[in-house]
Design a protein around this motif. Structure first.
Motif, PDB file in Angstrom:
ATOM      1  N   ILE A   2       0.870  -1.175   0.000  1.00 26.18           N
ATOM      2  CA  ILE A   2       0.000   0.000   0.000  1.00 26.18           C
ATOM      3  C   ILE A   2       0.906   1.224   0.000  1.00 26.18           C
ATOM      4  O   ILE A   2       1.803   1.331   0.844  1.00 26.18           O
ATOM      5  CB  ILE A   2      -0.911   0.026   1.229  1.00 26.18           C
ATOM      6  N   VAL A   3       0.678   2.115  -0.929  1.00 30.67           N
ATOM      7  CA  VAL A   3       1.446   3.356  -0.999  1.00 30.67           C
ATOM      8  C   VAL A   3       0.468   4.507  -0.855  1.00 30.67           C
ATOM      9  O   VAL A   3      -0.550   4.555  -1.557  1.00 30.67           O
ATOM     10  CB  VAL A   3       2.216   3.474  -2.333  1.00 30.67           C
ATOM     11  N   ARG A   4       0.752   5.409   0.061  1.00 32.95           N
ATOM     12  CA  ARG A   4      -0.085   6.592   0.249  1.00 32.95           C
ATOM     13  C   ARG A   4       0.801   7.834   0.178  1.00 32.95           C
ATOM     14  O   ARG A   4       1.880   7.865   0.753  1.00 32.95           O
ATOM     15  CB  ARG A   4      -0.765   6.582   1.617  1.00 32.95           C
ATOM     16  N   ASN A   5       0.299   8.817  -0.508  1.00 30.32           N
ATOM     17  CA  ASN A   5       0.948  10.116  -0.594  1.00 30.32           C
ATOM     18  C   ASN A   5       0.129  11.104   0.226  1.00 30.32           C
ATOM     19  O   ASN A   5      -1.097  10.983   0.305  1.00 30.32           O
ATOM     20  CB  ASN A   5       1.018  10.562  -2.062  1.00 30.32           C
ATOM     21  N   PHE A   6       0.791  12.076   0.843  1.00 28.85           N
ATOM     22  CA  PHE A   6       0.083  13.082   1.644  1.00 28.85           C
ATOM     23  C   PHE A   6      -1.028  13.761   0.852  1.00 28.85           C
ATOM     24  O   PHE A   6      -1.994  14.243   1.432  1.00 28.85           O
ATOM     25  CB  PHE A   6       1.048  14.151   2.154  1.00 28.85           C
ATOM     26  N   GLU A  10      -7.552   9.755  -0.591  1.00 25.53           N
ATOM     27  CA  GLU A  10      -7.847   8.961   0.606  1.00 25.53           C
ATOM     28  C   GLU A  10      -7.285   9.607   1.873  1.00 25.53           C
ATOM     29  O   GLU A  10      -7.850   9.470   2.947  1.00 25.53           O
ATOM     30  CB  GLU A  10      -7.269   7.538   0.494  1.00 25.53           C
ATOM     31  N   VAL A  11      -6.171  10.301   1.749  1.00 23.69           N
ATOM     32  CA  VAL A  11      -5.552  10.987   2.890  1.00 23.69           C
ATOM     33  C   VAL A  11      -6.262  12.321   3.132  1.00 23.69           C
ATOM     34  O   VAL A  11      -6.662  12.632   4.259  1.00 23.69           O
ATOM     35  CB  VAL A  11      -4.038  11.198   2.663  1.00 23.69           C
ATOM     36  N   VAL A  27      -2.657   8.983   7.287  1.00 23.04           N
ATOM     37  CA  VAL A  27      -1.997   8.460   6.088  1.00 23.04           C
ATOM     38  C   VAL A  27      -2.270   6.964   5.957  1.00 23.04           C
ATOM     39  O   VAL A  27      -2.676   6.490   4.906  1.00 23.04           O
ATOM     40  CB  VAL A  27      -0.480   8.752   6.131  1.00 23.04           C
ATOM     41  N   LEU A  28      -2.062   6.224   7.036  1.00 15.52           N
ATOM     42  CA  LEU A  28      -2.370   4.792   7.095  1.00 15.52           C
ATOM     43  C   LEU A  28      -3.008   4.507   8.448  1.00 15.52           C
ATOM     44  O   LEU A  28      -2.653   5.140   9.442  1.00 15.52           O
ATOM     45  CB  LEU A  28      -1.102   3.952   6.937  1.00 15.52           C
ATOM     46  N   THR A  29      -3.916   3.542   8.486  1.00  8.51           N
ATOM     47  CA  THR A  29      -4.606   3.238   9.740  1.00  8.51           C
ATOM     48  C   THR A  29      -4.603   1.730  10.005  1.00  8.51           C
ATOM     49  O   THR A  29      -4.139   0.945   9.179  1.00  8.51           O
ATOM     50  CB  THR A  29      -6.067   3.723   9.694  1.00  8.51           C
ATOM     51  N   SER A  30      -5.163   1.368  11.147  1.00 10.70           N
ATOM     52  CA  SER A  30      -5.217  -0.047  11.534  1.00 10.70           C
ATOM     53  C   SER A  30      -6.069  -0.873  10.568  1.00 10.70           C
ATOM     54  O   SER A  30      -6.085  -2.094  10.649  1.00 10.70           O
ATOM     55  CB  SER A  30      -5.747  -0.182  12.957  1.00 10.70           C
ATOM     56  N   GLN A  31      -6.744  -0.220   9.665  1.00  8.01           N
ATOM     57  CA  GLN A  31      -7.464  -0.938   8.606  1.00  8.01           C
ATOM     58  C   GLN A  31      -6.480  -1.800   7.818  1.00  8.01           C
ATOM     59  O   GLN A  31      -6.832  -2.858   7.318  1.00  8.01           O
ATOM     60  CB  GLN A  31      -8.143   0.071   7.686  1.00  8.01           C
ATOM     61  N   PHE A  32      -5.212  -1.346   7.740  1.00 10.44           N
ATOM     62  CA  PHE A  32      -4.189  -2.051   6.971  1.00 10.44           C
ATOM     63  C   PHE A  32      -3.129  -2.709   7.847  1.00 10.44           C
ATOM     64  O   PHE A  32      -2.520  -3.687   7.450  1.00 10.44           O
ATOM     65  CB  PHE A  32      -3.475  -1.076   6.018  1.00 10.44           C
TER      66      PHE A  32
END
Length: 112
Positions: A2-6, A10-11, A27-32
């Motif tokens: 999973i890659v997230r950008n600021f 989704e962020v 940015v990332l949560t316990s969902q992942f």
């Protein structure tokens, strides 16, 4: 992977006011993740305060830009760019931006 950008939608869609002082985004949560509750960032304007609060997780605040007066428990220290602050589970903590520019803080929260 999973890659997230600021700047990902989704962020940006997670934007909220953290402890009455900073604009924050998840940015990332316990969902992942299993051992980490979240990875977030907060932007604290000059003169603003992240009000004192207690969390049921341990946290690390990493100051990327700016700084201020960080209080954890009964101890207060000046923090600046590049400082990492460990906050134990259940310890009251707050951050006052005492500088003239916004502070940018990366926050990692992990389950005890």
């Amino acid at each position: 992977m999973i890659v997230r950008n600021f700047n990902d939608k989704e962020v940006l869609d997670t934007t909220y006011i953290a402890h009455r002082g900073a604009v924050a985004r998840m940015v990332l949560t316990s969902q992942f993740m299993k051992a980490i509750e979240f990875l977030a960032y907060a932007i604290l304007p000059a003169g603003n305060t992240l009000e004192e609060h207690i969390d049921p997780v341990e946290e690390i605040y990493l100051i990327f830009k700016g700084g201020g007066a960080m209080k954890v428990g009964n101890e207060t220290k000046e923090v600046k760019e590049g400082d990492a602050i460990w906050i134990p589970v259940g310890e009251p903590h707050s951050l006052v931006n005492t500088g003239n520019e916004e502070a940018f803080i990366l926050v990692v929260a992990a389950y005890p």
